[in-house]
Design a protein around this motif. Sequence first.
Motif, mmCIF file in Angstrom:
data_model
loop_
_atom_site.group_PDB
_atom_site.id
_atom_site.type_symbol
_atom_site.label_atom_id
_atom_site.label_comp_id
_atom_site.label_asym_id
_atom_site.label_seq_id
_atom_site.Cartn_x
_atom_site.Cartn_y
_atom_site.Cartn_z
ATOM 1 N N PRO A 634 0.757 -1.072 -0.034
ATOM 2 C CA PRO A 634 -0.074 -0.225 0.153
ATOM 3 C C PRO A 634 0.836 1.286 -0.004
ATOM 4 C CG PRO A 634 0.000 -1.117 2.363
ATOM 5 C CD PRO A 634 0.871 -1.948 1.127
ATOM 6 N N LYS A 635 0.491 2.305 -0.925
ATOM 7 C CA LYS A 635 1.310 3.184 -1.071
ATOM 8 C C LYS A 635 0.481 4.375 -1.100
ATOM 9 C CE LYS A 635 5.056 1.273 -3.787
ATOM 10 N NZ LYS A 635 5.781 1.170 -5.063
ATOM 11 N N GLU A 636 0.635 5.586 -0.294
ATOM 12 C CA GLU A 636 -0.126 6.708 -0.382
ATOM 13 C C GLU A 636 -0.864 7.182 -1.890
ATOM 14 O OE1 GLU A 636 -0.369 11.021 1.785
ATOM 15 O OE2 GLU A 636 1.312 10.117 1.760
ATOM 16 N N PRO A 637 -1.947 7.219 -2.063
ATOM 17 C CA PRO A 637 -3.202 7.537 -1.183
ATOM 18 C C PRO A 637 -4.016 6.308 -0.748
ATOM 19 C CG PRO A 637 -3.742 8.220 -3.242
ATOM 20 C CD PRO A 637 -2.560 7.705 -3.518
ATOM 21 N N GLU A 638 -3.287 5.049 -1.059
ATOM 22 C CA GLU A 638 -3.876 3.552 -1.043
ATOM 23 C C GLU A 638 -4.151 3.442 0.438
ATOM 24 O OE1 GLU A 638 -2.366 1.502 -4.940
ATOM 25 O OE2 GLU A 638 -1.184 1.423 -2.914
ATOM 26 N N ASP A 639 -5.207 2.882 0.925
ATOM 27 C CA ASP A 639 -5.673 2.587 2.148
ATOM 28 C C ASP A 639 -6.179 1.252 2.533
ATOM 29 O OD1 ASP A 639 -7.959 2.906 1.050
ATOM 30 O OD2 ASP A 639 -8.883 4.231 2.344
ATOM 31 N N PHE A 640 -5.772 0.049 1.545
ATOM 32 C CA PHE A 640 -6.152 -1.036 1.904
ATOM 33 C C PHE A 640 -5.533 -1.831 3.163
ATOM 34 C CE2 PHE A 640 -3.362 -1.142 -1.872
ATOM 35 C CZ PHE A 640 -2.559 -1.877 -1.591
ATOM 36 N N LEU A 641 -6.077 -2.817 3.782
ATOM 37 C CA LEU A 641 -5.563 -3.283 4.894
ATOM 38 C C LEU A 641 -5.138 -4.800 4.553
ATOM 39 C CD1 LEU A 641 -8.143 -2.068 7.416
ATOM 40 C CD2 LEU A 641 -6.099 -1.172 7.058
ATOM 41 N N HIS A 642 -4.487 -4.977 3.535
ATOM 42 C CA HIS A 642 -3.812 -6.238 2.964
ATOM 43 C C HIS A 642 -2.879 -6.205 2.198
ATOM 44 C CE1 HIS A 642 -7.019 -5.788 0.022
ATOM 45 N NE2 HIS A 642 -6.284 -6.589 -0.790
ATOM 46 N N GLY A 643 -2.011 -7.197 2.141
ATOM 47 C CA GLY A 643 -0.890 -6.992 1.142
ATOM 48 C C GLY A 643 -0.869 -8.020 0.162
ATOM 49 N N ALA A 644 0.105 -8.922 0.170
ATOM 50 C CA ALA A 644 0.000 -9.988 -0.764
ATOM 51 C C ALA A 644 -0.934 -11.169 -0.286
ATOM 52 C CB ALA A 644 1.308 -10.812 -0.682
ATOM 53 N N ALA A 645 -2.386 -10.725 -0.883
ATOM 54 C CA ALA A 645 -3.686 -11.497 -0.466
ATOM 55 C C ALA A 645 -4.399 -11.242 -1.334
ATOM 56 C CB ALA A 645 -3.974 -11.474 1.316
ATOM 57 N N CYS A 646 -5.190 -12.057 -2.004
ATOM 58 C CA CYS A 646 -6.435 -12.031 -2.638
ATOM 59 C C CYS A 646 -7.336 -13.176 -2.639
ATOM 60 C CB CYS A 646 -5.984 -11.516 -4.322
ATOM 61 S SG CYS A 646 -5.258 -12.804 -5.020
ATOM 62 N N HIS A 647 -8.713 -12.995 -3.406
ATOM 63 C CA HIS A 647 -9.517 -14.082 -3.528
ATOM 64 C C HIS A 647 -8.795 -15.367 -4.017
ATOM 65 C CE1 HIS A 647 -12.876 -12.282 -1.479
ATOM 66 N NE2 HIS A 647 -12.641 -11.022 -2.130
ATOM 67 N N THR A 648 -7.827 -15.265 -4.730
ATOM 68 C CA THR A 648 -7.360 -16.558 -5.559
ATOM 69 C C THR A 648 -6.397 -17.250 -4.387
ATOM 70 O OG1 THR A 648 -7.403 -15.118 -7.613
ATOM 71 C CG2 THR A 648 -5.974 -17.223 -7.399
ATOM 72 N N CYS A 649 -5.806 -16.460 -3.624
ATOM 73 C CA CYS A 649 -4.623 -17.129 -2.687
ATOM 74 C C CYS A 649 -5.000 -17.517 -1.368
ATOM 75 C CB CYS A 649 -3.474 -16.739 -2.996
ATOM 76 S SG CYS A 649 -3.243 -14.656 -2.607
ATOM 77 N N ALA A 650 -5.485 -16.197 -0.771
ATOM 78 C CA ALA A 650 -5.680 -16.137 0.957
ATOM 79 C C ALA A 650 -6.981 -15.556 1.430
ATOM 80 C CB ALA A 650 -4.393 -15.267 1.419
#
Length: 685
Positions: A634-650
């Motif tokens: 996550p880089k400014e202005p992004e504000d998501f609360l996960h990193g290397a995770a998506c519905h495909t993997c985690a």
Amino acid sequence: MTEMTDQQAAAGTSSVAADDGLDPLGDLDATDAQKATKNRAKVGSARPSSLLYTYGPGAIMDLPHFTVMPAGLDDWEKVWARRPSVPTIHAPRLLDAVRRFPGQWNVSDLRPFPWAPKRTQVSKEGDDLGVPARVFPQWLRCPGCDLLGPLTRFEYVNTNPFRPDRARFEHVGCPKAPKGRKSGIQAVPARYLLACPNGHLDEFPYDWWVHEGGPCPTPGVVSATLKMTERAGGKGASATVHCAQCGVSRPMNQAQGEVGREKLPACRARHPHLGMFDARGCTADTRLMLLGASNLWFAATQSIVVMPEAERAVLSTLGFQLLEAVGSKRVEKYGDRLDRLREYLEDEDSPLAAWSDEQLAESVGQAREPEPTVEEQFEALAQWDPVDLLVPEWNHLQKEPIGPRHEGDDKSGLALTKVAVHHEASGRGVSRVLAVDRLRKVNAVVGFTRIDEMERATDMPARIVPLTRSGRPTWAVATEDRGEGIYLQFDEGRIAAWEAHVGDSVLWMSHRASHGRNFDNRYSDTATGDAESRFKPPRYWLLHTLSHVLLREMAMYSGYSAASLSERIYAWEGADDRPPAAGLMIITTASDSDGTLGGLVQLSRPSELQRVMHRALARARRCSSDPVCGQRIPKEPEDFLHGAACHTCAMASETSCERANRFLDRRFLVDLPGFPGYGFFDRNG
């Protein structure tokens, strides 16, 4: 009315019937309200778990042809009055947590959802049992002629008592009905509502809206005939409201957004589930809401895995148990005479008669404690940490289990078996494995919120909508599930060393900064406090991500779907009143009395668990969305609360995850390309 048959209760389902009488506080005149009648016919079914988390009191439940709102607990009392006895659920620790919420001090027991007996013949017996509900919204639209009006303009139809799914409202005499058709055109709910952040909900004032705050200018018209036309397939606020008398029209999209809020009427402080307006009024701005919006209702719930009561936990709940057994009046009558109190308990065959004099004296003292003020309740709740519910569970899981036939007691329903740790798992930091052969999970609801969920505002306790008109219920609704699971615990020394390594990294600082932006951008407008107090430590990210990849892998071998598995994370740093914790429990539960079938317990065997962990970590190294997923920071202005995770993997289904798929990052499990040294299991491999 919502009803549940005895047979359905055993299977974990319930059935719903509705009161189609008009709410006297609705947007109808007195004449219309007097014409309204009540209909207690069964109109649908739902599981107790859905009534707790999705369709509880104040929520809007979709039925095949219209929508209903389960009523508040005051109306449920009429149902319990028709029962020979009132069933309760024993969970003192959860009862203690429920009583911490403002207005819940008088709650003395937890009750399951009431149910109605299943009818096997044409009979009215049991029609007045179940959970009451009312039709809401009470404005309907005819798809044939676009007529928009209250319930009194339509006719309720349900001719088959065994087919509640056929219950519907019809526009009889619709000019667009096919010739020769005896029945009318089926009406559908008008899909616009008004809500405010304080939890109030109201019908949208269509007449007021189309005439811009005034009456219809046509002479002699008291109640204008309205129509609603749709031109975009029901997407968004795409409808237009028309007045058939004066010809004026106004699109609904003018009520959307920040600009649209200024055009809406003031909040009337209405609680339709209670059939009343809040006497305190409301100063919050109203917002346009669509029927079925995800932020229309958020349950305020608490849940525990029931453990054998520790001495400290038992002592803290003695007063609740005494009040539940004898009531407040008898506490005052016999409280000064313990011998008389014990005599009464013996006459009632109460298990409390076996208490010692010290326990009875302590229980009387607790039962006589004055109710704290609202300010004191708010202050106590602000200081209370939800982790406090998990600490007793963690402490009990540290004990050596006796075995599945002896562990726990009848009230806890818990059975644990210690399992040997595979040497490869031990080398990777796993220090303890328990097979949870049996468990009992109890869930309670204390209220609900609208617009913002509980975690989205620090002032949320003040905005929880009560479930009773007085705001002081004497019981709370709860569900009881039984099942099985697997418990994994990790070596604290290795966890602490890994945390120290990760805590100063660029990746962790990026997550921390993103969480701060998320707090500023997405939390409630009235939120107070700081983002740091809500940020989870690195060990939580680690165990939460591991839990998710294990959930996905165990679903392939246990015989349960991934959505039926859920997690319970024990991850916090040490404090004065509690030791540090690093463990997770993956469970599956069912609401019937038999629980589940043992698929998870079987996977706790050393070889099976090692195979599952090995494959889960191997899959965590790759995602079909890599490198986009694996390189995400996550880089400014992004504000998501996960990193290397998506519905495909985690990521997991919302029924499985306790944090709505927040605080996940595969890089904390294993090293991914470009991020060496972060993976806990590669450092401890």
